[in-house]
Scaffold this motif. Sequence first.
Motif, PDB file in Angstrom:
ATOM      1  N   ILE A 177     -39.408 -37.477 -57.906  1.00 46.21           N
ATOM      2  CA  ILE A 177     -39.063 -36.744 -59.134  1.00 46.21           C
ATOM      3  C   ILE A 177     -37.715 -36.035 -58.967  1.00 46.21           C
ATOM      4  CG2 ILE A 177     -39.708 -34.691 -60.476  1.00 46.21           C
ATOM      5  CD1 ILE A 177     -42.666 -35.637 -59.828  1.00 46.21           C
ATOM      6  N   GLU A 178     -37.570 -35.376 -57.825  1.00 46.66           N
ATOM      7  CA  GLU A 178     -36.326 -34.643 -57.574  1.00 46.66           C
ATOM      8  C   GLU A 178     -35.126 -35.592 -57.586  1.00 46.66           C
ATOM      9  OE1 GLU A 178     -36.177 -30.951 -54.887  1.00 46.66           O
ATOM     10  OE2 GLU A 178     -35.485 -32.615 -53.649  1.00 46.66           O
ATOM     11  N   TYR A 179     -35.306 -36.734 -56.942  1.00 48.02           N
ATOM     12  CA  TYR A 179     -34.217 -37.711 -56.895  1.00 48.02           C
ATOM     13  C   TYR A 179     -33.896 -38.222 -58.303  1.00 48.02           C
ATOM     14  CZ  TYR A 179     -31.276 -41.585 -55.520  1.00 48.02           C
ATOM     15  OH  TYR A 179     -30.203 -42.435 -55.393  1.00 48.02           O
ATOM     16  N   ALA A 180     -34.949 -38.534 -59.054  1.00 50.13           N
ATOM     17  CA  ALA A 180     -34.755 -39.082 -60.404  1.00 50.13           C
ATOM     18  C   ALA A 180     -34.006 -38.093 -61.293  1.00 50.13           C
ATOM     19  CB  ALA A 180     -36.109 -39.427 -61.027  1.00 50.13           C
ATOM     20  N   VAL A 181     -34.392 -36.822 -61.196  1.00 47.33           N
ATOM     21  CA  VAL A 181     -33.823 -35.824 -62.103  1.00 47.33           C
ATOM     22  C   VAL A 181     -32.452 -35.350 -61.617  1.00 47.33           C
ATOM     23  CG1 VAL A 181     -34.180 -33.512 -63.061  1.00 47.33           C
ATOM     24  CG2 VAL A 181     -36.090 -35.115 -62.930  1.00 47.33           C
ATOM     25  N   GLN A 182     -32.351 -35.066 -60.331  1.00 48.69           N
ATOM     26  CA  GLN A 182     -31.107 -34.485 -59.814  1.00 48.69           C
ATOM     27  C   GLN A 182     -30.031 -35.529 -59.545  1.00 48.69           C
ATOM     28  OE1 GLN A 182     -31.931 -30.962 -60.574  1.00 48.69           O
ATOM     29  NE2 GLN A 182     -30.219 -31.048 -59.163  1.00 48.69           N
ATOM     30  N   ALA A 183     -30.412 -36.613 -58.876  1.00 46.54           N
ATOM     31  CA  ALA A 183     -29.398 -37.594 -58.475  1.00 46.54           C
ATOM     32  C   ALA A 183     -29.100 -38.599 -59.590  1.00 46.54           C
ATOM     33  CB  ALA A 183     -29.854 -38.336 -57.223  1.00 46.54           C
ATOM     34  N   LEU A 184     -30.155 -39.017 -60.305  1.00 44.14           N
ATOM     35  CA  LEU A 184     -29.947 -40.073 -61.301  1.00 44.14           C
ATOM     36  C   LEU A 184     -29.762 -39.525 -62.717  1.00 44.14           C
ATOM     37  CD1 LEU A 184     -32.657 -42.611 -60.038  1.00 44.14           C
ATOM     38  CD2 LEU A 184     -30.194 -42.666 -59.610  1.00 44.14           C
ATOM     39  N   GLY A 185     -30.077 -38.265 -62.926  1.00 44.91           N
ATOM     40  CA  GLY A 185     -29.911 -37.683 -64.262  1.00 44.91           C
ATOM     41  C   GLY A 185     -30.829 -38.283 -65.305  1.00 44.91           C
ATOM     42  N   ILE A 186     -32.054 -38.559 -64.891  1.00 42.56           N
ATOM     43  CA  ILE A 186     -33.054 -39.123 -65.796  1.00 42.56           C
ATOM     44  C   ILE A 186     -33.221 -38.236 -67.033  1.00 42.56           C
ATOM     45  CG2 ILE A 186     -35.596 -39.361 -65.980  1.00 42.56           C
ATOM     46  CD1 ILE A 186     -34.467 -41.701 -64.463  1.00 42.56           C
ATOM     47  N   LYS A 187     -33.330 -38.877 -68.222  1.00 37.23           N
ATOM     48  CA  LYS A 187     -33.445 -38.120 -69.479  1.00 37.23           C
ATOM     49  C   LYS A 187     -34.897 -37.984 -69.957  1.00 37.23           C
ATOM     50  CE  LYS A 187     -28.878 -38.136 -70.338  1.00 37.23           C
ATOM     51  NZ  LYS A 187     -28.451 -38.747 -69.059  1.00 37.23           N
ATOM     52  N   ASP A 188     -35.693 -39.020 -69.692  1.00 32.68           N
ATOM     53  CA  ASP A 188     -37.081 -39.014 -70.180  1.00 32.68           C
ATOM     54  C   ASP A 188     -38.029 -39.319 -69.030  1.00 32.68           C
ATOM     55  OD1 ASP A 188     -37.107 -38.946 -73.357  1.00 32.68           O
ATOM     56  OD2 ASP A 188     -35.389 -40.167 -72.723  1.00 32.68           O
ATOM     57  N   ILE A 189     -39.151 -38.597 -68.989  1.00 31.36           N
ATOM     58  CA  ILE A 189     -40.175 -38.852 -67.972  1.00 31.36           C
ATOM     59  C   ILE A 189     -41.474 -39.198 -68.684  1.00 31.36           C
ATOM     60  CG2 ILE A 189     -41.461 -37.936 -66.009  1.00 31.36           C
ATOM     61  CD1 ILE A 189     -39.177 -36.001 -65.492  1.00 31.36           C
ATOM     62  N   VAL A 190     -41.996 -40.376 -68.360  1.00 27.55           N
ATOM     63  CA  VAL A 190     -43.247 -40.846 -68.952  1.00 27.55           C
ATOM     64  C   VAL A 190     -44.335 -40.816 -67.887  1.00 27.55           C
ATOM     65  CG1 VAL A 190     -44.432 -42.832 -69.966  1.00 27.55           C
ATOM     66  CG2 VAL A 190     -42.015 -42.415 -70.510  1.00 27.55           C
ATOM     67  N   VAL A 191     -45.462 -40.171 -68.182  1.00 28.08           N
ATOM     68  CA  VAL A 191     -46.655 -40.338 -67.350  1.00 28.08           C
ATOM     69  C   VAL A 191     -47.576 -41.258 -68.136  1.00 28.08           C
ATOM     70  CG1 VAL A 191     -48.629 -39.249 -66.220  1.00 28.08           C
ATOM     71  CG2 VAL A 191     -46.441 -38.032 -66.350  1.00 28.08           C
ATOM     72  N   CYS A 192     -47.857 -42.435 -67.583  1.00 27.97           N
ATOM     73  CA  CYS A 192     -48.621 -43.445 -68.322  1.00 27.97           C
ATOM     74  C   CYS A 192     -49.908 -43.807 -67.582  1.00 27.97           C
ATOM     75  CB  CYS A 192     -47.761 -44.689 -68.541  1.00 27.97           C
ATOM     76  SG  CYS A 192     -48.520 -45.890 -69.644  1.00 27.97           S
ATOM     77  N   GLY A 193     -51.028 -43.302 -68.090  1.00 25.75           N
ATOM     78  CA  GLY A 193     -52.330 -43.724 -67.584  1.00 25.75           C
ATOM     79  C   GLY A 193     -52.715 -45.041 -68.248  1.00 25.75           C
ATOM     80  N   HIS A 194     -53.905 -45.530 -67.947  1.00 31.62           N
ATOM     81  CA  HIS A 194     -54.319 -46.803 -68.563  1.00 31.62           C
ATOM     82  C   HIS A 194     -55.831 -46.868 -68.698  1.00 31.62           C
ATOM     83  CE1 HIS A 194     -55.872 -48.720 -64.851  1.00 31.62           C
ATOM     84  NE2 HIS A 194     -55.092 -47.828 -64.296  1.00 31.62           N
ATOM     85  N   SER A 195     -56.261 -47.687 -69.667  1.00 31.74           N
ATOM     86  CA  SER A 195     -57.694 -47.871 -69.891  1.00 31.74           C
ATOM     87  C   SER A 195     -58.333 -48.504 -68.651  1.00 31.74           C
ATOM     88  CB  SER A 195     -57.920 -48.762 -71.119  1.00 31.74           C
ATOM     89  OG  SER A 195     -57.376 -50.051 -70.904  1.00 31.74           O
ATOM     90  N   HIS A 196     -59.626 -48.283 -68.476  1.00 29.64           N
ATOM     91  CA  HIS A 196     -60.414 -48.871 -67.376  1.00 29.64           C
ATOM     92  C   HIS A 196     -59.860 -48.501 -65.998  1.00 29.64           C
ATOM     93  CE1 HIS A 196     -62.260 -51.151 -70.584  1.00 29.64           C
ATOM     94  NE2 HIS A 196     -61.052 -51.513 -70.965  1.00 29.64           N
ATOM     95  N   CYS A 197     -59.286 -47.301 -65.875  1.00 30.41           N
ATOM     96  CA  CYS A 197     -58.669 -46.901 -64.605  1.00 30.41           C
ATOM     97  C   CYS A 197     -59.754 -46.678 -63.531  1.00 30.41           C
ATOM     98  CB  CYS A 197     -57.852 -45.622 -64.806  1.00 30.41           C
ATOM     99  SG  CYS A 197     -57.007 -45.091 -63.299  1.00 30.41           S
TER     100      CYS A 197
END
Length: 224
Positions: A83-103
């Motif tokens: 997360i830190e790398y994505a936000v700080q180094a890559l400048g990610i704009k959107d974060i999706v947490v995606c669960g799924h059916s029948h997990c």
Amino acid sequence: MAIKRIIEGLNEFHDNYFITHRKLFEELSNGQNPEVLFITCSDSRIDPCLITQSLPGELFVIRNVGNIIPAYGTLNNSEGAGIEYAVQALGIKDIVVCGHSHCGAMRGLLQIGNLAQQMPLVYDWLKHYGEPTRRLVLDNYKDAPSDKLLKIAIEQNVLTQIENLETYPTIRSKLYSSQVTLHAWVYEIETGEVFAYDASVGKFKILENRPFPVPNIMTGLALE
Ligand SMILES: [Zn+2]
């Protein structure tokens, strides 16, 4: 043999897809610039790039059993590092947490007693980080049928991970300046549809044309 099929796939990729997308791969060798961090389960039935029709370089992905993000401060937290790398180094704009059916992870969480002997590491992981979801479901939906319990656990687990994301200093800071947006999704294997949490109605609704971002907890706290 499964691995033979996989190697045939590698060759097919190289002979076809790679050739027709050679320019893209050459560009990617100079660096990555994804704008979305996609957090999902290790389950083989969900493929982030396939369901979002994304090209290599477009999604930065974190996967684990149950799409779980330990809260900030957890030791040896590889998810936190991602997360830190994505936000700080890559400048990610959107974060999706995606669960799924029948997990299977969420199913295991609801019957956690069965896991301790067979899979002690899975047990530890779910017992620790899934407990907020397990507690909520068992306390509030005692008489619900098992398929409904599972659906609620899958949805609540996604929302718990959104709250855990909000504990990260780097995310709080980017929320404060509205540089990052969080999204709570559930992918339904049998229909191929994605449902997003719409906080205005407190429900997961089918995702069609517009996103339902999670309300920014830092909005209104920004100082002049
Ligand atoms: Zn899963």
